[in-house]
Design a protein around this motif. Structure first.
Motif, short mmCIF file in Angstrom:
data_model
loop_
_atom_site.label_atom_id
_atom_site.label_comp_id
_atom_site.label_asym_id
_atom_site.label_seq_id
_atom_site.Cartn_x
_atom_site.Cartn_y
_atom_site.Cartn_z
N ASP A 152 -0.87 5.77 8.72
CA ASP A 152 0.08 5.89 9.13
C ASP A 152 -0.47 4.93 10.58
N TRP A 211 5.29 12.92 5.37
CA TRP A 211 5.87 11.62 4.79
C TRP A 211 6.82 11.80 3.88
N VAL A 251 6.08 6.27 4.63
CA VAL A 251 4.87 5.96 6.18
C VAL A 251 6.32 6.76 6.67
N LYS A 252 6.33 7.91 7.71
CA LYS A 252 6.77 8.24 8.77
C LYS A 252 6.29 8.64 9.62
#
Length: 250
Positions: free
Chosen positions: A232, A76, A86-87
């Motif tokens: 996520d 992240w 959050v990625k």
């Protein structure tokens, strides 16, 4: 406790019992307890960690976290303002350390720029023992099923109130989690959750019925301590987290 007080308390207790029935004590020492002395804890200020807390994220690094998918390094985004975001499509992250019953403090923020609707707007979640989700969602002018809205125990308990701040501002969750208990592979005591959002009680010691799946009924797989997991949701949620700490209650 001084020897004199011990003697007085014992005398009062013995003197209060007649033919197996306990009478009300007649001296104050009979109802005074001096040990064990509770440990001293220095409180934090403005949501910061107290002296006995385990700090899981202070904004400096992601060293306490790994990918929940494959246990590799957490992917992240680490932000300059002391938060992480959050990625998208990198998967959930979870703590390296496992925990049982805890007091948890965590702060989260949905993007100021509104994107999506329903369950697709700033969707994430906080999972206790890696299994039981407290929903994170931007519900400002955004309706959805109420047992899946912000602050819900997902698909189990509707929150008592929707206590979110405006989109783009920081929310806080203060959570008391008592883990379920198992014996010989069977649940013998349900876990419970209390959640305070931004100073407002939204879950009041509710029973955890089991896991919190998107589809299907709650399940009760036996387990011990587990990680704290952050979700996520894979829809470009852009939810950010900061100031995460807990106190073990076991």
């Amino acid at each position: 406790m001084k020897k004199k007080n011990i003697v007085l308390a014992l005398c009062a207790f013995v003197g209060a019992i007649t033919f197996g029935q306990e009478k009300e004590p007649t001296v104050p020492e009979a109802t005074e307890i001096y040990e064990p002395v509770p440990p001293k804890v220095i409180p934090g200020k403005n949501g910061s960690a107290p002296s006995d807390a385990i700090v899981l994220f202070d904004g400096s690094n992601l060293d306490q976290w790994i990918s929940a998918v494959d246990s590799t390094v957490a992917k992240w985004h680490l932000n300059r303002d002391g938060s992480m975001t959050v990625k998208d499509k990198t998967g959930d992250i979870q703590t390296k350390q496992n925990f049982g019953s805890v007091q948890l403090h965590i702060e989260w923020r949905s993007p100021a720029e509104v994107n999506g609707e329903g369950q697709s707007r700033a969707n994430s979640g906080v999972f206790l023992s890696g299994l039981y989700e407290i929903q994170v969602l931007d519900n400002n002018d955004n309706s959805t099923y109420v047992n899946g809205q912000v602050g819900s125990i997902y698909k189990q308990h509707v929150p008592l109130a929707m206590a979110s701040v405006p989109s783009g501002e920081w929310n806080s969750y203060d959570i008391i989690y008592h883990a379920p208990e198992f014996e010989k592979g069977q649940k013998v005591k349900s876990g419970t959750l209390t959640v305070i959002q931004n100073g407002v009680l939204i879950q009041d010691n509710v029973e955890i019925k089991g896991t919190t799946p998107y589809i299907g009924w709650p399940k009760n797989p036996p387990h011990g301590k587990g990680p704290l997991r952050l979700q996520d949701h894979r829809d470009n949620s852009r939810v950010s987290y900061r100031n995460i700490w807990l106190r073990e209650l076991d």
